[in-house]
Design a protein around this motif. Sequence first.
Motif, PDB file in Angstrom:
ATOM      1  N   ILE A  94       0.741  10.632   1.723  1.00 54.44           N
ATOM      2  CA  ILE A  94       1.543  11.120   0.921  1.00 54.44           C
ATOM      3  C   ILE A  94       1.865  11.544  -0.990  1.00 54.44           C
ATOM      4  CG2 ILE A  94       3.818  12.633  -0.131  1.00 54.44           C
ATOM      5  CD1 ILE A  94       4.336  12.982   3.128  1.00 54.44           C
ATOM      6  N   ASP A  95       2.672   9.642  -1.390  1.00 47.99           N
ATOM      7  CA  ASP A  95       2.466   8.839  -2.297  1.00 47.99           C
ATOM      8  C   ASP A  95       1.290   9.228  -2.865  1.00 47.99           C
ATOM      9  OD1 ASP A  95       5.248   9.127  -1.771  1.00 47.99           O
ATOM     10  OD2 ASP A  95       5.450   7.044  -1.262  1.00 47.99           O
ATOM     11  N   ARG A  96      -0.214   8.507  -1.657  1.00 46.19           N
ATOM     12  CA  ARG A  96      -1.353   8.586  -2.153  1.00 46.19           C
ATOM     13  C   ARG A  96      -2.078   9.621  -3.138  1.00 46.19           C
ATOM     14  NH1 ARG A  96      -4.504   5.277   1.248  1.00 46.19           N
ATOM     15  NH2 ARG A  96      -3.102   4.400   1.261  1.00 46.19           N
ATOM     16  N   TYR A  97      -2.094  10.774  -2.305  1.00 46.19           N
ATOM     17  CA  TYR A  97      -2.066  12.199  -2.722  1.00 46.19           C
ATOM     18  C   TYR A  97      -1.164  13.459  -3.190  1.00 46.19           C
ATOM     19  CZ  TYR A  97      -6.141  10.144  -0.640  1.00 46.19           C
ATOM     20  OH  TYR A  97      -6.970   9.346  -0.071  1.00 46.19           O
ATOM     21  N   LEU A  98      -0.334  12.751  -3.863  1.00 45.95           N
ATOM     22  CA  LEU A  98       0.950  13.453  -4.404  1.00 45.95           C
ATOM     23  C   LEU A  98       0.743  14.407  -5.279  1.00 45.95           C
ATOM     24  CD1 LEU A  98       3.955  14.182  -3.906  1.00 45.95           C
ATOM     25  CD2 LEU A  98       4.240  12.273  -6.308  1.00 45.95           C
ATOM     26  N   THR A  99      -0.306  14.336  -6.094  1.00 49.12           N
ATOM     27  CA  THR A  99      -0.514  15.964  -6.988  1.00 49.12           C
ATOM     28  C   THR A  99      -1.019  16.095  -5.971  1.00 49.12           C
ATOM     29  OG1 THR A  99      -0.676  13.203  -9.200  1.00 49.12           O
ATOM     30  CG2 THR A  99      -2.529  15.739  -9.227  1.00 49.12           C
ATOM     31  N   LEU A 100      -2.200  16.679  -5.377  1.00 47.48           N
ATOM     32  CA  LEU A 100      -2.887  16.879  -4.733  1.00 47.48           C
ATOM     33  C   LEU A 100      -1.731  17.942  -3.578  1.00 47.48           C
ATOM     34  CD1 LEU A 100      -6.053  14.987  -3.278  1.00 47.48           C
ATOM     35  CD2 LEU A 100      -5.997  16.463  -4.786  1.00 47.48           C
ATOM     36  N   TRP A 101      -0.552  17.240  -2.599  1.00 47.99           N
ATOM     37  CA  TRP A 101       0.352  17.680  -2.012  1.00 47.99           C
ATOM     38  C   TRP A 101       0.807  19.180  -3.536  1.00 47.99           C
ATOM     39  CZ3 TRP A 101       0.202  18.705   2.423  1.00 47.99           C
ATOM     40  CH2 TRP A 101      -0.170  17.207   3.129  1.00 47.99           C
ATOM     41  N   ILE A 102       1.069  18.598  -4.337  1.00 55.20           N
ATOM     42  CA  ILE A 102       1.692  19.522  -5.231  1.00 55.20           C
ATOM     43  C   ILE A 102       1.100  20.618  -6.380  1.00 55.20           C
ATOM     44  CG2 ILE A 102       2.239  19.846  -7.965  1.00 55.20           C
ATOM     45  CD1 ILE A 102       3.072  16.500  -7.637  1.00 55.20           C
ATOM     46  N   PHE A 103      -0.307  20.751  -6.072  1.00 51.46           N
ATOM     47  CA  PHE A 103      -1.442  21.624  -6.488  1.00 51.46           C
ATOM     48  C   PHE A 103      -1.445  22.437  -5.764  1.00 51.46           C
ATOM     49  CE2 PHE A 103      -2.568  19.622 -10.241  1.00 51.46           C
ATOM     50  CZ  PHE A 103      -2.864  19.780 -11.132  1.00 51.46           C
ATOM     51  N   ALA A 104      -1.474  21.972  -3.961  1.00 53.83           N
ATOM     52  CA  ALA A 104      -1.801  23.081  -2.912  1.00 53.83           C
ATOM     53  C   ALA A 104      -0.522  23.380  -2.368  1.00 53.83           C
ATOM     54  CB  ALA A 104      -2.191  21.760  -2.172  1.00 53.83           C
ATOM     55  N   ALA A 105       0.613  23.121  -2.894  1.00 54.00           N
ATOM     56  CA  ALA A 105       2.073  23.839  -2.838  1.00 54.00           C
ATOM     57  C   ALA A 105       2.182  25.533  -3.854  1.00 54.00           C
ATOM     58  CB  ALA A 105       3.046  22.921  -3.101  1.00 54.00           C
ATOM     59  N   MET A 106       1.827  24.592  -5.074  1.00 55.85           N
ATOM     60  CA  MET A 106       1.906  25.871  -6.109  1.00 55.85           C
ATOM     61  C   MET A 106       1.219  27.303  -5.478  1.00 55.85           C
ATOM     62  SD  MET A 106       2.445  23.645  -9.379  1.00 55.85           S
ATOM     63  CE  MET A 106       0.251  22.742 -10.258  1.00 55.85           C
ATOM     64  N   HIS A 145       0.826  -1.399   0.124  1.00 54.13           N
ATOM     65  CA  HIS A 145       0.149  -0.380   0.034  1.00 54.13           C
ATOM     66  C   HIS A 145       0.683   1.104  -0.255  1.00 54.13           C
ATOM     67  CE1 HIS A 145      -4.189  -1.870   0.553  1.00 54.13           C
ATOM     68  NE2 HIS A 145      -3.470  -2.815   1.952  1.00 54.13           N
ATOM     69  N   LEU A 146       1.078   2.495  -0.582  1.00 53.83           N
ATOM     70  CA  LEU A 146       1.621   3.276  -0.210  1.00 53.83           C
ATOM     71  C   LEU A 146       1.084   4.093  -0.188  1.00 53.83           C
ATOM     72  CD1 LEU A 146       0.634   4.380  -4.257  1.00 53.83           C
ATOM     73  CD2 LEU A 146       2.732   3.733  -3.662  1.00 53.83           C
ATOM     74  N   SER A 147       2.209   5.106   1.232  1.00 53.44           N
ATOM     75  CA  SER A 147       1.830   6.108   2.327  1.00 53.44           C
ATOM     76  C   SER A 147       0.944   7.099   1.409  1.00 53.44           C
ATOM     77  CB  SER A 147       2.956   7.067   2.259  1.00 53.44           C
ATOM     78  OG  SER A 147       3.213   7.241   1.461  1.00 53.44           O
TER      79      SER A 147
END
Length: 54
Positions: free
Chosen positions: A18-30, A14-16
């Motif tokens: 952070i790994d599972r929601y990496l795309t959302l993390w990137i958009f939130a950071a941008m 199973h993914l962690s």
Amino acid sequence: MTANNCNPASGRKHLSFIDRYLTLWIFAAMQTFTQIFQRWKPSFKASTAGSPMP
């Protein structure tokens, strides 16, 4: 070719979180850094299409 080399879903790691929601993390950071930059430099325009280069 045979499908004998495929792992069943129950055997996959199973993914962690952070790994599972990496795309959302990137958009939130941008979004966060864009807002911080706009507050730091209010004259910043996100859309400069059609403007000549200075």
